[in-house]
Design a protein around this motif. Structure first.
Motif, short mmCIF file in Angstrom:
data_model
loop_
_atom_site.label_atom_id
_atom_site.label_comp_id
_atom_site.label_asym_id
_atom_site.label_seq_id
_atom_site.Cartn_x
_atom_site.Cartn_y
_atom_site.Cartn_z
N SER A 83 40.21 39.91 43.13
CA SER A 83 38.91 39.97 42.45
C SER A 83 38.97 40.87 41.23
O SER A 83 38.44 40.54 40.16
N THR A 84 39.64 42.00 41.38
CA THR A 84 39.70 42.97 40.29
C THR A 84 40.54 42.44 39.13
O THR A 84 40.11 42.47 37.97
N TRP A 98 44.26 41.62 52.88
CA TRP A 98 43.76 42.90 53.38
C TRP A 98 42.82 42.71 54.55
O TRP A 98 42.58 43.63 55.31
N LYS A 113 41.97 34.62 52.17
CA LYS A 113 42.02 35.83 51.36
C LYS A 113 40.63 35.93 50.75
O LYS A 113 40.02 34.91 50.48
N ASP A 129 30.01 40.74 42.70
CA ASP A 129 29.97 39.28 42.77
C ASP A 129 29.02 38.78 43.86
O ASP A 129 29.12 37.66 44.32
N LYS A 187 45.82 51.35 46.27
CA LYS A 187 47.21 51.15 46.65
C LYS A 187 48.11 51.85 45.62
O LYS A 187 48.04 51.55 44.43
N THR A 242 46.13 39.56 40.92
CA THR A 242 45.16 38.50 40.62
C THR A 242 44.14 38.35 41.75
O THR A 242 43.77 37.25 42.14
N ARG A 294 32.12 44.20 38.11
CA ARG A 294 30.80 43.61 38.31
C ARG A 294 30.70 43.19 39.77
O ARG A 294 31.71 42.82 40.38
N ARG A 317 51.40 37.26 41.88
CA ARG A 317 52.30 37.03 43.02
C ARG A 317 51.73 35.91 43.90
O ARG A 317 52.45 35.09 44.42
N THR A 318 50.39 35.93 44.05
CA THR A 318 49.75 34.88 44.87
C THR A 318 48.58 34.30 44.09
O THR A 318 47.67 35.02 43.68
N GLU A 339 53.75 50.83 43.48
CA GLU A 339 54.98 50.57 44.25
C GLU A 339 56.22 50.46 43.36
O GLU A 339 57.32 50.37 43.87
#
Ligand code: N01
Length: 861
Positions: free
Chosen positions: A186-187, A492, A327, A56, A147, A184, A54, A207-208, A150
């Protein structure tokens, strides 16, 4: 193999590619061939079909503006439309403007090579065809390369691993499944909160922790939609003129100006369903002042703690390693409440990182988890990642990958040196990420369309940004970033989310108005920074400025501050008083007191600044700036206190009378009266009457220069030195700097002329040397001078000419120009760190000129 020839090749059929095709083909009559890897239009909104996808940004803002009927006829159903609706909108646009026929879908560009001899791009696609084009437009978007996974072991997994941006159109049945969501941002937040009610178990790997705030989505009522449509015209103008590209209330205060109770009210107002307002409408200093930022961060953490029942989980969800907004802030609906459900768990992927994907699920350093589906919400290679993978080769066989080895860079986000006739829409180093994207896209496409139209009209065949312009802009982007907190986070925004990617600011962090002003200036100067057919052009003025100066001016634009030349007298005075907010704190070890000095018609106040040093101390009488019509003792408290501290002198700042209430010669008469009083009385305050200098800034520097003349001609008081910071020396001067910097910043020609006219009262006085010291018949015998000029200042040249004239008349003179700074910068020490260099130049000069030895030696001579 087919070969076709067109004017423009466009990559991407998202918001950018569709509008570029409309503008260049339908409106400019160019032939266009577009390429799109997806089977249909939509770009990022085609690919990102994960549950909960969606926008934002409110849809009434996040939509095209170029066609009025389109704005009216597309009825958004929700305040924040979901992905299917946005995709349907873009499909509608493609149909309505007949854009599909210009695209080859399911087609990837495999190489794009510039040929210097033919001045054409040769674009090869995976369908084996070749397109030869005069121009190549990169509309591939910033989020088209996801991405890559990994984690080793994906092939071993018995279930499904899926990246959110490759979610199948038919969906994935998650009912009753054990699901992992990794990421964790936006997506990750959107997908987790949406699938939580359907799945048997949901495990979120974080992770963050992120500062997510409520989105406040709801159906868009007829009233809201009607109101939006009725006011689109003004709304769109307001949007483009605001920090984020939407007509949100502007932040006009520092978070530190409010009490904790007042701040709470402000944050409460914008937290609840405010979307980006939490950042754009609360306080202007959240993004550059750590103390201010902490107030917002604390507030959001407190809300998380209120919403999540398990205190340990709540603490884990509270971000502690980065400042709010550094971020990209995500928005949520019931993300935090989701963690109160018994089948949802949070795993700390920082304390116990994911090591691999196993046959049964995910192994962390701590244990193995079993899953049926693993959702990767791990983000994108943001920027021009797609273009980097397209085999783009510019002049002399240099690849784009080589050119960007140290980081992606593009002049005003649109052009890259060595790659002629290639334009990026919302490319790296644009301001796109802080700017409502469809509007940013339209602006960027319109700019490129205008540039191509001008080149064609003038018969130019190539347009390429110069190396110097690209370099300077790149520096500016870094300098602006350094004025903010963005570089302190791993995000990013800084290219820091992809291992091995150079860490460099991916965007110009000024907000939309400054970015738009720079683009407009480039255009108005005939596309400054671009070279057409190898010809050279100059740089726009804004790019001469120091990054801190650009950031400060951007802040004023974001606040909606009225330019001084548009203010009436009271507003101008109030604005000048507001400069205090941009000054450093007053040094604590300087004592400040007010005293009175007599003038013909009564008494005036002067403020005395005394450092904590044993006297007798040298003395500086310093006249504040403000165009003779504004400025005050208060507005120059900090510059005067800093001067006292640095020089180790008593500084006296006289409150001279202002025009137009008291026109010329009131201000200069008061200055002379203050000097006389200081000579007679300063001994009582620890000053040495034999060591007095006069100084000032702007109009104050004019008064200081005139005072030096009068003191010479009137037989005293004796002055040992004069310090003239950005002086006006001749109102009628016709200098190059007055011409080039007629539009400021801050001091414009129009404003300067208005101030002079208010000061003069009688226009005939304009040639009096008491107004225009540069016109004095003789400058010999004046006190040694330090003249300080700023590069980007209409008064620069007359200051420097005056310094030369003083020197020619035998006056020992030092002239220092400060590149990258502008008029009034001297009184903005909190925003312009290089003010410290100016203060140092002044204290070095005065330390010499006011030293007891120097004064004694001069007296003997
Ligand atoms: O990607 P992200 P996104 N192990 O990069 C984590 C736009 N957007 O797809 O922060 C564990 O923000 C990573 O952790 P960390 C919007 O501009 C818009 O969510 O690097 N975790 C982070 O939590 C947005 O900003 C909408 O420590 C790993 C997450 O994955 C942009 O797209 C909706 C990891 C990635 O977050 C990208 O958002 C959605 C690893 N090895 C997105 N690698 C709108 O509503 C990565 N992570 C318009």
């Amino acid at each position: 193999m087919n070969e076709q020839h067109v004017d423009v090749a466009i990559v991407g059929a998202g918001f950018a590619g569709l509008y570029a095709t409309h503008r260049l083909r339908n409106l400019q009559g160019l032939s266009v061939q577009g390429f799109e890897a997806a089977p249909g239009p939509g770009g990022v909104w085609f690919w990102n079909r994960y549950p909960g996808a969606r926008c934002d940004f409110e849809s009434i803002h996040y939509s095209y503006t170029f066609d009025e009927a389109l704005q009216r006829e597309w009825r958004w159903s929700e305040r924040y439309a979901a992905q299917p609706e946005i995709l349907a909108y873009l499909e509608h646009v493609a149909e309505r403007f007949d854009l599909r026929r210009s695209f080859r879908f399911d087609t990837r560009v495999t190489s794009a090579v510039w040929d210097d001899s033919t001045e054409r791009w040769t674009v090869t696609t995976d369908d084996g065809n070749v397109t030869v084009a005069r121009y190549f437009v990169n509309a591939a978007g910033a989020f088209s390369v996801f991405k890559a996974n990994e984690f080793p072991g994906e092939a071993d997994f018995r279930g499904t691993v899926i990246h959110t941006s490759r979610w199948p159109a038919e969906g994935i049945d998650l009912a009753g499944k054990r699901v992992a969501v990794i990421g964790t941002g936006s997506t990750g937040i959107q997908v987790s909160q949406t699938i939580a009610p359907q799945v048997a178990e949901l495990t979120v790997f974080q992770r963050t922790a992120n500062f997510a705030c409520p989105l406040g989505n709801r159906p868009l009522s007829d009233e809201e939609f009607g109101e939006a449509v009725a006011n689109y015209e003004t709304r769109r103008v307001e949007s483009r003129d605001s920090i984020a590209g939407a007509p949100y209330p502007r932040a006009v205060k520092s978070a530190l100006m409010d009490s904790p109770e007042e701040r709470r009210k402000v944050y409460d107002k914008y937290y609840q369903g405010g979307g980006f307002r939490m950042l754009a409408s609360t306080y202007y200093d959240l993004i550059f002042n750590p103390e201010a930022n902490a107030t917002a961060a604390d507030y959001i953490r407190d809300r998380i703690r209120e919403r999540v029942k398990d205190p340990e989980v709540a603490e884990l969800l509270c971000p502690t390693d980065h400042a709010y907004g550094t971020k990209r802030p995500p928005f949520e609906i019931d993300y935090y409440e989701m963690f109160n459900l018994p089948h949802v768990r949070l795993v700390d992927a920082r304390a116990t990182p994911i090591e691999r994907i196993t046959e049964r699920g995910v192994a962390t350093t701590d244990r193995e988890f079993e899953f049926d589906v693993i959702v990767l919400a791990t983000g994108f290679d943001v920027g021009a990642g797609a273009l980097m993978r397209m085999g783009v080769v510019g002049r002399n066989g240099r690849t784009l990958t080589e050119h960007w080895a140290d980081g992606q860079r593009a002049y005003i986000g649109m052009a890259t040196h060595g790659f002629p006739n290639l334009f990026h829409i919302n490319g790296p180093q644009s301001s796109a990420t802080l700017f409502n994207n469809p509007l940013a896209i339209e602006d960027s496409v319109d700019f490129v369309g205008g540039l191509i139209a001008q080149a064609d009209a003038r018969g130019h065949t190539t347009a390429e940004v110069t190396e110097a312009a690209e370099e300077r802009y790149n520096e500016l982007v870094r300098e602006v970033a350094d004025a903010t907190l963005f570089p302190t986070a791993t995000s990013w925004y800084m290219g820091a989310n992809i291992p091995g990617k150079p860490r460099t600011p991916m965007y110009l962090f000024t907000g939309a108005p400054m970015y738009r002003a720079i683009c407009a200036e480039v255009e108005a100067m005939g596309y400054a920074g671009f070279s057409f057919d190898g010809g050279d052009t100059s740089l726009p003025n804004t790019m001469r400025l120091d990054g801190s100066a650009v950031f400060l001016l951007a802040g004023l634009m974001n606040m909606g501050a009225k330019p001084l030349e548009e203010c009436d007298l009271d507003e101008a005075r109030a604005a000048m008083e507001g400069f205090r907010l941009m000054q450093l704190p007053i040094p604590a070890d300087v004592t400040i007191s007010d005293l009175s000095y007599p003038i013909d018609s009564g008494v005036r106040t002067a403020r005395l600044y005394r450092p904590a040093i044993e006297g007798p101390l040298p003395v500086v009488v310093f006249l504040h700036g403000g165009g003779w019509i504004g400025g005050s003792l208060d507005s120059f408290d900090e510059p005067c206190a800093a001067l006292a501290q640095r020089v180790g002198a008593v500084v006296v700042s006289p409150d001279y009378r202002l025009a137009p209430e008291h026109p010329f010669p009131a201000a200069i008469d008061d200055t002379m009266a203050a000097l006389r009083w200081v000579t007679e009385h300063i001994g009582e305050y620890g000053g040495d009457p034999a060591r007095i200098a006069v100084g000032g800034e702007s109009a104050g520097a004019n008064l200081a220069a005139v005072a030096a003349l009068r003191a010479r001609d009137e037989g005293g008081p004796h002055l040992c030195a004069q310090v003239l910071v950005t002086p006006l020396t001749d109102p009628m001067a016709e200098t190059e700097s007055r011409r080039i910097f007629a539009w400021g910043p801050i001091l414009t020609s129009e404003l300067g002329a208005r101030m002079v006219s208010l000061y003069l009262g009688d226009p005939m006085q304009v040639t009096s040397p008491w107004v225009a010291p540069a016109l004095a018949a003789d400058l010999s015998g004046l006190p040694p001078a330090l003249v300080i000029t700023m590069e980007v200042d209409p008064l620069r040249d007359e200051g420097e000419d005056y310094a030369s004239a003083l020197e020619a008349a035998g006056v020992p003179t030092v002239c220092r120009r400060f590149d990258g700074l502008f008029h009034t910068a001297y009184s903005l020490s909190g925003a312009i760190p290089r003010v410290a260099e100016i203060q140092e130049a002044i204290s070095d000069f005065l330390a010499l000129r006011l030293s007891a030895e120097q004064v004694a030696a001069t007296s003997v001579v």
